[in-house]
Design a protein around this motif. Sequence first.
Motif, PDB file in Angstrom:
ATOM      1  N   THR A  87      54.960  15.038  57.438  1.00  0.00           N
ATOM      2  CA  THR A  87      54.683  15.167  58.867  1.00  0.00           C
ATOM      3  C   THR A  87      54.941  16.305  59.416  1.00  0.00           C
ATOM      4  O   THR A  87      54.800  16.543  60.623  1.00  0.00           O
ATOM      5  CB  THR A  87      54.716  14.101  59.712  1.00  0.00           C
ATOM      6  OG1 THR A  87      56.045  13.591  59.702  1.00  0.00           O
ATOM      7  CG2 THR A  87      53.938  12.783  59.006  1.00  0.00           C
ATOM      8  N   GLN A  90      52.672  18.893  61.247  1.00  0.00           N
ATOM      9  CA  GLN A  90      52.189  18.777  62.442  1.00  0.00           C
ATOM     10  C   GLN A  90      52.955  19.074  63.511  1.00  0.00           C
ATOM     11  O   GLN A  90      52.374  19.417  64.731  1.00  0.00           O
ATOM     12  CB  GLN A  90      51.988  17.117  62.396  1.00  0.00           C
ATOM     13  CG  GLN A  90      51.014  16.785  61.348  1.00  0.00           C
ATOM     14  CD  GLN A  90      50.770  15.035  61.448  1.00  0.00           C
ATOM     15  OE1 GLN A  90      50.971  14.474  62.580  1.00  0.00           O
ATOM     16  NE2 GLN A  90      50.436  14.608  60.347  1.00  0.00           N
ATOM     17  N   LEU A  91      54.092  19.041  63.428  1.00  0.00           N
ATOM     18  CA  LEU A  91      55.143  19.603  64.570  1.00  0.00           C
ATOM     19  C   LEU A  91      54.997  21.060  64.810  1.00  0.00           C
ATOM     20  O   LEU A  91      55.162  21.545  66.027  1.00  0.00           O
ATOM     21  CB  LEU A  91      56.859  19.403  64.169  1.00  0.00           C
ATOM     22  CG  LEU A  91      57.163  18.032  63.901  1.00  0.00           C
ATOM     23  CD1 LEU A  91      58.692  17.777  63.733  1.00  0.00           C
ATOM     24  CD2 LEU A  91      56.740  17.086  65.239  1.00  0.00           C
ATOM     25  N   THR A  93      51.960  22.470  64.362  1.00  0.00           N
ATOM     26  CA  THR A  93      50.712  22.969  64.597  1.00  0.00           C
ATOM     27  C   THR A  93      50.073  22.535  65.925  1.00  0.00           C
ATOM     28  O   THR A  93      49.075  22.568  66.235  1.00  0.00           O
ATOM     29  CB  THR A  93      49.581  22.579  63.490  1.00  0.00           C
ATOM     30  OG1 THR A  93      49.788  21.022  63.145  1.00  0.00           O
ATOM     31  CG2 THR A  93      49.729  23.125  62.078  1.00  0.00           C
ATOM     32  N   GLY A  94      50.911  21.775  66.432  1.00  0.00           N
ATOM     33  CA  GLY A  94      50.591  21.086  67.712  1.00  0.00           C
ATOM     34  C   GLY A  94      50.601  22.034  69.024  1.00  0.00           C
ATOM     35  O   GLY A  94      51.060  22.824  68.767  1.00  0.00           O
ATOM     36  N   GLY A  95      50.362  21.593  70.100  1.00  0.00           N
ATOM     37  CA  GLY A  95      50.211  22.601  71.310  1.00  0.00           C
ATOM     38  C   GLY A  95      51.928  22.610  71.910  1.00  0.00           C
ATOM     39  O   GLY A  95      51.917  23.674  72.905  1.00  0.00           O
ATOM     40  N   ILE A 101      59.939  19.921  71.584  1.00  0.00           N
ATOM     41  CA  ILE A 101      60.031  18.420  70.914  1.00  0.00           C
ATOM     42  C   ILE A 101      61.222  18.202  70.555  1.00  0.00           C
ATOM     43  O   ILE A 101      61.761  17.053  70.878  1.00  0.00           O
ATOM     44  CB  ILE A 101      59.262  18.419  69.523  1.00  0.00           C
ATOM     45  CG1 ILE A 101      57.564  18.862  70.102  1.00  0.00           C
ATOM     46  CG2 ILE A 101      59.136  17.279  68.969  1.00  0.00           C
ATOM     47  CD1 ILE A 101      56.783  18.934  68.634  1.00  0.00           C
TER      48      ILE A 101
END
Length: 255
Positions: A87, A90-91, A93-95, A101
């Motif tokens: 995963t 996903q960190l 490709t996020g906004g 984060i």
Amino acid sequence: MMYMIWMELRRSLLQMRRYPVETTLSFLILSGMFFGIAYGTDAAFGTGAPADRVATLTVVSFMGWMLCMNLLSGAASELEAEAQGGTVEQLFTGGLTLQRILLARMVAGVVVTGTIVAVIVLVVGRLADIGLVAPAVASVALALLTAAGGGFLLAGVALLVKKTRALVLLATFGLMPVMMADSAVQWIGATPSMLLLPFVGPMGLAKAVLLGHPAWSWTAFAITAAVSVVYFAIGYLLFSRMRIAAMRRGTIGHY
């Protein structure tokens, strides 16, 4: 940012509730570590602290070590776990940026760990003996700022080399002598340049306040604060460089 921190806190609490056996065992292990530190520090390093200050010094040492250890190891461990679970992409490709984060997770980790330490102190019945003062807490906070910079640095290394467990253990347990012993007070008192060393200055000042040692001064605190900000900035910037390097290599999701 506050919403992210709240979500990370909620995630941590849900994980603790989801795995009650691990949560209970972790609490017992930390309690055992507290007793081990309380009774082992004097034997290993010795102390010249007055009897009425020993409890406070022990709690400050344990609190500083636990929080700094969490900050140093948390980000790298999180990224390794994300990579193992598939995963981590996903960190990226996020906004939200990865730095935000990780920073939110660091703040949430400090809150959770600080609460656990407070509960342990309450359970062992030493709360009434604790005499924390604001300058001591502020000095410990400077150590946390340095640890956060180190956490970003180790997280960047984790992105590049993937496995950093041995390095993280070396860094976190290498903190123990500085955090637990009261020698840092004498070090900064005899050689003011020791204030420039990571963790030595903040912890030395925190204990100097509690012991009434002349090493404490607002000037020394200001110098240590500036140095701690520099350490955090260096760790943050190096993480940004290593994140870009890992992205250019195309090995973010590799493990």
